[in-house]
Design an enzyme around this catalytic site. Structure first.
Site, mmCIF file in Angstrom:
data_model
loop_
_atom_site.group_PDB
_atom_site.id
_atom_site.type_symbol
_atom_site.label_atom_id
_atom_site.label_comp_id
_atom_site.label_asym_id
_atom_site.label_seq_id
_atom_site.Cartn_x
_atom_site.Cartn_y
_atom_site.Cartn_z
ATOM 1 N N LEU A 189 0.852 -1.176 0.000
ATOM 2 C CA LEU A 189 0.000 0.000 0.000
ATOM 3 C C LEU A 189 0.896 1.238 0.000
ATOM 4 C CD1 LEU A 189 -2.743 -0.986 2.621
ATOM 5 C CD2 LEU A 189 -2.916 -1.063 0.123
ATOM 6 N N GLY A 190 0.516 2.225 -0.785
ATOM 7 C CA GLY A 190 1.341 3.426 -0.898
ATOM 8 C C GLY A 190 2.193 3.432 -2.149
ATOM 9 N N GLY A 191 2.341 2.272 -2.782
ATOM 10 C CA GLY A 191 3.060 2.192 -4.049
ATOM 11 C C GLY A 191 4.523 2.567 -3.964
ATOM 12 N N LYS A 251 13.414 11.378 0.558
ATOM 13 C CA LYS A 251 13.448 12.651 1.297
ATOM 14 C C LYS A 251 13.978 12.453 2.711
ATOM 15 C CE LYS A 251 11.971 13.993 -2.431
ATOM 16 N NZ LYS A 251 12.301 12.692 -3.010
ATOM 17 N N SER A 296 20.430 12.802 -15.252
ATOM 18 C CA SER A 296 20.415 13.932 -14.312
ATOM 19 C C SER A 296 19.028 14.521 -14.140
ATOM 20 C CB SER A 296 21.379 15.020 -14.784
ATOM 21 O OG SER A 296 20.847 15.697 -15.915
ATOM 22 N N ALA A 302 19.691 5.985 -13.713
ATOM 23 C CA ALA A 302 18.465 6.756 -13.509
ATOM 24 C C ALA A 302 18.070 7.375 -14.847
ATOM 25 C CB ALA A 302 18.685 7.832 -12.451
ATOM 26 N N HIS A 360 7.471 39.485 6.513
ATOM 27 C CA HIS A 360 8.897 39.749 6.693
ATOM 28 C C HIS A 360 9.321 39.341 8.109
ATOM 29 C CE1 HIS A 360 12.762 41.850 6.480
ATOM 30 N NE2 HIS A 360 12.476 42.338 7.692
#
Length: 464
Positions: free
Chosen positions: A39-41, A52, A181, A268, A443
């Protein structure tokens, strides 16, 4: 055994599939999800989330080496790669179990097994216990994609890795070659380079991060090279010679071939859709270059059958898949949702520095015939960026000179993957330069640079 009947069957429980299922259930549909692995692939288990987590570890490691800049002391700084990997796997596991909870909460039937279409409203599922027959008026194909492997460059898990091997590495590379890349390649290059691997990136196109604005890609390349990465553009890996503990890469550039030695290679070079063994051909569903052909509403041309996410082609992004899942579920429930606009979907790359963008690049805007106004603002002109010790970066905005429409926004620097959403909202609301100029940004924040970039496009930047 009689077939189980549902309103909607979703094949694949990644970020497209499970979100489609949840939205369908929210709208009162009886929904089943079929998933063959986790689940979540890929996203939750082998993509967005664990990468991450690992990149966060390398970011903290990098900051620890800069402790003196912040008036702090840190000595004998080191890392434990096994512990870094374990943390990333724990994060993935936590989120995967969360998806399971959401399925139960929304009363969605979850079936673990391999699904195949046996008719436009029929699905057969092979499970550990045998097979199950399901029927539904709406079937959503959300089977995702996997790493593309080129002849001679196939992964073996030892010397040559795909993203999966790189997420659970058998060792820390000393001399690393990354082929490609795009976002996946650059993120792994950034991670391993930060931890100390001597890293080379080979890209066949004329620049790294080829889908990004040329000015942003050039800035990122300079930053990567400053960190010690070697970047080879307009280059092709023609062959890999594998021996014990080493790989010799034959890299061709400009008709000349150079032999370079590495201990690890990460391939990749893109992805291919998971279209096999789904029964697509028998139903007449068209597949083009491993991706299902769909219209703007993700319809396959076969009544009641939709394809979403990576399976349906670019952009290959989890958030695009999720939004398509919502759209398709609403169509199935009789709604009239707006189609997904690919040019208003942000792309984010979580390397160091981060890269994020939405809409047209400067080159594409000009190619489309727009007379453009360009705004640029550097991080060095922002107080918060300087206070954070993150003064390297820039924000670029592109406007239609005639109408003031925000055509595109492109960023490189700290936390730009969080900033980009402001411009995404702007594009969704068809914001003009005047709307953005009249918006008050807090700010001190990095977001002030977004304001300044807009002002700069019209010759009004204040702080640079």
């Amino acid at each position: 055994m009689a077939a189980q009947s549902f309103d909607m069957i979703v094949i694949g429980a990644g970020p497209g599939g499970y979100v489609a299922a949840i939205r369908g259930a929210q709208l009162g549909l009886k929904v089943a999800v079929v998933e063959r692995e986790h689940l979540g692939g890929i996203c939750l288990n082998w993509g967005c989330i664990p990468t991450k987590a690992m990149l966060r570890s390398s970011e903290v490691f990098h900051l620890m080496h800069r402790a003196k800049e912040f008036g702090l002391k840190a000595e004998k700084i080191d890392y434990d790669l096994d512990a870094v990997v374990k943390r990333s796997r724990d994060v993935a596991k936590q989120l995967t179990s969360g998806v399971g909870h959401l399925m139960k909460k929304n009363k969605i039937t979850t079936i673990m097994g391999e699904a195949k279409l046996t008719g436009k409203d029929k699905v057969s599922v092979k499970t550990e216990k045998g097979s199950e027959e399901l029927t539904a008026k709406t079937i959503v194909l959300a089977t995702g994609a996997r790493a593309r492997e080129l002849p001679g460059l196939e992964a073996d898990g030892d010397l040559v890795w795909t993203y999966k091997h790189a997420l659970k590495p058998p060792r820390m590379p000393k001399k690393l070659l990354v082929i490609g890349s795009g976002a996946i390649g650059i993120e792994f290059a950034s991670f391993y380079n930060t931890l100390g691997a001597e890293t080379t990136v080979v890209e066949v196109m004329d620049r790294i991060l080829p889908v990004e604005d040329a000015e942003i890609a050039k800035f990122a390349k300079k930053a990567f090279e400053k960190q010690g990465m070697k970047i080879m553009e307009k280059s092709t890996v023609k062959q890999l010679d594998r021996a014990k503990g080493k790989v010799t890469a034959h890299v061709e550039k400009g008709g000349k071939t150079e032999k370079l030695e590495f201990d690890t290679v990460i391939s990749a070079v893109g992805i291919v859709g998971n279209t096999e063994n789904l029964g697509l051909e028998e139903l007449g569903i068209k597949v083009d270059r491993t991706h299902v052909v769909v219209d703007e509403y993700c319809r396959t041309g076969v009544e009641g059958v939709y394809a979403i996410g990576d399976l349906a082609g670019a952009p290959w992004l989890a958030h695009k898949a999720s939004h398509e899942g919502v759209m398709v579920a609403e169509l199935a429930a009789g709604g009239h949702p707006h189609p997904v606009r690919p040019d208003s979907i942000a792309g984010c790359t979580y390397c160091h520095p981060q890269v994020a963008s939405v809409g047209l690049t400067e080159a594409k805007a000009k190619d489309a015939g727009y007379d453009v106004k360009i705004g640029n603002f550097p991080f060095i002109g922002n107080g918060k960026a300087i206070a954070l010790g993150e003064a390297e970066g820039m924000i670029k905005t592109i406007f239609d000179a005639k109408t003031g429409e925000l055509l595109g926004a492109h960023m490189v620097g700290a936390e730009v993957t969080e900033l980009i959403q402001g411009y995404v909202v702007g594009r969704q609301l068809e914001t003009t330069e005047e709307d953005l100029m009249h918006t008050v940004f807090p700010h001190p924040t990095l977001s002030e640079m977004m304001h300044e970039s807009v002002l700069d496009a019209y010759g009004r930047a204040v702080h640079y």
